[in-house]
Design a protein around this motif. Structure first.
Motif, short mmCIF file in Angstrom:
data_model
loop_
_atom_site.label_atom_id
_atom_site.label_comp_id
_atom_site.label_asym_id
_atom_site.label_seq_id
_atom_site.Cartn_x
_atom_site.Cartn_y
_atom_site.Cartn_z
N VAL A 48 -16.54 -26.01 18.79
CA VAL A 48 -15.44 -26.57 18.13
C VAL A 48 -17.45 -27.57 17.38
O VAL A 48 -16.88 -27.93 16.00
CB VAL A 48 -14.54 -28.19 18.88
CG1 VAL A 48 -14.32 -29.02 18.06
CG2 VAL A 48 -14.04 -26.69 19.74
N ALA A 49 -18.09 -27.74 17.50
CA ALA A 49 -19.43 -28.30 17.49
C ALA A 49 -20.28 -27.60 16.20
O ALA A 49 -21.23 -28.22 15.70
CB ALA A 49 -20.61 -28.77 17.94
N LYS A 60 -14.36 -41.22 16.53
CA LYS A 60 -13.22 -40.50 15.65
C LYS A 60 -13.47 -39.33 15.27
O LYS A 60 -12.22 -38.82 15.10
CB LYS A 60 -12.72 -41.99 14.85
CG LYS A 60 -12.49 -42.77 15.83
CD LYS A 60 -11.00 -42.72 16.51
CE LYS A 60 -9.71 -42.72 16.20
NZ LYS A 60 -8.44 -42.39 17.75
N VAL A 61 -14.46 -38.71 14.32
CA VAL A 61 -15.01 -37.27 15.12
C VAL A 61 -15.17 -36.77 15.28
O VAL A 61 -16.27 -36.79 16.15
CB VAL A 61 -16.19 -37.93 13.20
CG1 VAL A 61 -16.28 -36.85 12.53
CG2 VAL A 61 -15.46 -38.97 11.93
N GLY A 84 -11.42 -43.62 6.24
CA GLY A 84 -10.70 -42.92 7.58
C GLY A 84 -12.13 -42.32 7.82
O GLY A 84 -12.53 -42.37 7.58
N PRO A 85 -11.36 -41.36 8.83
CA PRO A 85 -12.37 -40.48 10.08
C PRO A 85 -12.90 -39.31 8.74
O PRO A 85 -13.89 -38.73 8.71
CB PRO A 85 -11.52 -40.30 10.84
CG PRO A 85 -10.13 -40.43 10.66
CD PRO A 85 -10.09 -41.38 9.82
N GLY A 86 -12.04 -38.51 7.98
CA GLY A 86 -12.13 -37.61 6.97
C GLY A 86 -13.03 -38.07 5.90
O GLY A 86 -14.45 -36.98 6.09
N SER A 87 -13.02 -38.85 5.26
CA SER A 87 -14.33 -39.53 4.15
C SER A 87 -15.77 -39.97 4.80
O SER A 87 -16.33 -39.24 4.49
CB SER A 87 -13.71 -40.60 3.31
OG SER A 87 -12.84 -41.66 3.92
N PHE A 88 -14.88 -40.31 6.39
CA PHE A 88 -16.64 -40.45 6.96
C PHE A 88 -17.06 -40.04 7.82
O PHE A 88 -18.74 -39.73 7.29
CB PHE A 88 -15.47 -41.59 8.03
CG PHE A 88 -17.13 -42.13 9.12
CD1 PHE A 88 -18.06 -43.31 8.54
CD2 PHE A 88 -17.54 -41.55 10.39
CE1 PHE A 88 -19.28 -43.29 9.82
CE2 PHE A 88 -18.63 -41.51 10.83
CZ PHE A 88 -19.44 -42.43 11.03
N MET A 118 -10.52 -24.73 15.92
CA MET A 118 -10.56 -25.55 16.33
C MET A 118 -11.56 -27.30 16.12
O MET A 118 -10.88 -27.76 16.57
CB MET A 118 -11.54 -25.01 17.33
CG MET A 118 -11.16 -23.59 18.09
SD MET A 118 -13.22 -23.59 19.16
CE MET A 118 -11.65 -22.04 20.87
N ASN A 119 -11.80 -26.91 15.19
CA ASN A 119 -12.65 -28.25 14.53
C ASN A 119 -11.84 -28.86 14.07
O ASN A 119 -11.42 -30.06 14.22
CB ASN A 119 -14.17 -27.94 13.41
CG ASN A 119 -14.62 -28.93 13.42
OD1 ASN A 119 -14.15 -29.77 12.36
ND2 ASN A 119 -15.83 -29.73 14.11
N VAL A 120 -11.11 -28.61 12.78
CA VAL A 120 -9.90 -29.50 12.19
C VAL A 120 -9.00 -29.84 12.61
O VAL A 120 -8.31 -31.03 13.27
CB VAL A 120 -10.09 -29.32 10.65
CG1 VAL A 120 -9.49 -27.55 11.32
CG2 VAL A 120 -8.89 -29.15 9.67
#
Lengths: 276, 276, 276
Positions: B38-39, B201-202, B247-251, C40-42
């Motif tokens: 994931v990371a 949140k990310v 939001g978390p996407g642009s953050f 996984m990440n998205v």
């Protein structure tokens, strides 16, 4: 005005990159990628944005079957395991047997003995294209890199000689990417000056370029020129994405947007390709 | 004005976080990461943006070889398999043998028996730093978490005590990250108040912080202060990224930009580090 | 004004999607996902943004243990291996044994013999929901796809019939997603018209939707309506994200923002759900 997007008086009139981009998008080729975990998501998004159809299929149980139905295959050794190596070999053999182009990306092939061994093994399986940076191509070509005293110009010349030697050995095309890209079939070659310094600050953009090369090979008929066009397309998208980017994060987002936004006409006008 | 980016009158004058950021960027350390799927991508991008050089190398066939040439190693148990655990152990042993710092990130070590076993095993291999959230550090320290009746202040005190106990046991540094971070060598410690509520949140921002800690350890000479600086740097980038985020996407995008944009002077001015 | 976010006069008054979104966020369910490396990440970020709590746990050594404590499980066959298949089967059995809903995402189940075999095997383990595109649902249902001469309307009707047949066989709900989504329990059904053409241009948005479905199932009590609500929520976030997006890259970022920004009231007003 001509009836094609490529003006007749470019420095490399045979390449016609705009036409090649249009042909790739018209074909929307299915490109199978066995790539590293870091790159999988961005590579799939880059291929989708550019207009191709990505499939990330790497399991040994299905990689060869899938290579038979895909239009091109790419193999990247970024994150290896013995199971994956077996799957890579089976997929490469299947691609070759079915007349599909396949591309090798020898990530960090110089870094460990395991990578060197796997890289050499895969390079022996008739890749249509090997794409790497100068260190990778030199390591795979077996050429000695320039010594500490070598200046930047010497290093470039050495990398280009290494690419020609590797091409002669594999019978395929070899591309060295960096500030200026070079692609050769062992005899003829092109230099491509498109690109931006933010590109290496985003992970997996090199890996994703390998996928784009696969898409252009799948749709094209003159492999050396197909790759010159692919490299110019990718670099031009990077140049455009850098305008207004606030750093590597926003650049990466804009880059995906630009892979979708660059038109054949934009590429015909913006490609900086010269015979070499 | 002083001749360094750190003013002499901060609450924790020994940390000098601006100098440590400058030193990390000057060294551009090669950080090997065995991390979860994931990371991987965001961790590599975070390290690149911050100024380090990431390498995601986890195969058993090469992880120990690579740890010998990397400047630091980080190991994250987010997505495990028996093959990877063997690779982690070999890499950790190699790092220790070659005098390289290594960092353990015991993701969700409390969640299953398998994680608990692997986490304890790796914690026994002399990690230079263990970085986790309060639940992870408490689980690894063997301390009982506060009961249902415990208030937030009690929970923080319990986590800090758990960190000191774990540090005493491993001989390395332990960092507990959360709204306020805490880092200790078992005796001395710092609290770091930088950060923003959008960070959790990310996904994978904690995992990526582990990589940044590895980079600061590789380049630094006073590990406890190196980590205090790394935590302040990361939190400050989060604070800046949150300004204007939708939001978390642009953050998440702005956060990568800020890891590149924060200067040593910014960090010297914005770090909120106090001895604890 | 009513005391709930759903107006009483929508085309499908039983669904009450706004209430279901509010309930999901209030529960913040822990959703375990065994998904492909690309997604996984998205997927984790989509779940976090929407208000759920993702856990990407796939190792055979712990997947069944974790399924016992999670609120829902999702399984995606995008990138397979024999070890993972064993882990998927154990996790699905554990979810069923503990009364937790589980969702199957049969990615490209038609593409290779291996996928077909694994897909059929998993479909036999009582999934609460199978979510796929038309080709996937048809392949799994065993129905013959429409011939070359079939028009788009015929193809939709065929896919919906395939979904009902598959639902009758598995005893669970089946959702076919595309320009208009369809969900059925074999008898009743809904069509959901939310969405945007940029959504399939971003990789893993289908996979991530599977996770969102798991979250709504975990928090809901009327599964057919839970899934109708989840599909409308996801599509509405896509519609909103497309406003002002400069391409698939910026769309993907805005989409995560919108998963967090859409309120129950927004969903009650914007959901386009009709009984079918």
């Amino acid at each position: 005005m001509t009836d094609t997007p490529d003006a007749p008086d470019t420095a490399a009139p045979d390449v016609r990159p705009g036409e090649k981009l249009a042909a790739m998008r018209a074909a929307a080729p299915l490109v199978q990628n066995i790539t590293n975990y870091v790159a999988m998501n961005v590579m799939a998004n880059a291929l989708l944005a550019a207009g191709a159809s990505p499939a990330m299929v790497h399991a040994r149980e299905e990689s060869a079957d899938f290579a038979a139905i895909a239009s091109a295959l790419t193999i990247n050794i970024g994150t290896l395991s013995p199971e994956w190596v077996a799957s890579m070999e089976a997929a490469a053999a299947s691609a070759t047997a079915h007349g599909k182009p396949w591309v090798l990306d020898p990530v960090a092939v110089f870094a460990t003995a395991y990578r060197a061994e796997v890289g050499a093994q895969l390079a022996g399986l008739n890749p249509s294209l090997i794409r790497g940076n100068a260190s990778e191509i030199l390591a795979l070509s077996g050429a000695a890199a320039g010594g500490k005293g070598a200046d930047a110009g010497d290093a470039v010349a050495t990398a280009e000689a290494g690419a020609r030697a590797l091409s002669a050995r594999t019978g395929g095309i070899v591309a060295v990417t960096g500030p200026v890209d070079y692609v050769t079939d062992g005899t003829r070659g092109y230099r491509i000056a498109n690109g931006h310094p933010l590109m290496p600050k985003v992970t997996a953009l090199g890996c994703s370029l390998t996928g784009i090369c696969g898409a252009f090979l799948a749709a094209g008929e003159t492999p050396l020129e197909d790759i010159a066009a692919a490299l110019a397309f990718y670099g031009l998208a990077g140049e455009r994405a850098a305008q207004g980017a606030g750093g590597p994060g926003s650049f990466a987002v804009a880059f995906i947007d630009e892979l979708a936004a660059v038109t054949p006409e934009d590429l015909a006008a913006g490609a900086r390709i010269t015979p070499a």
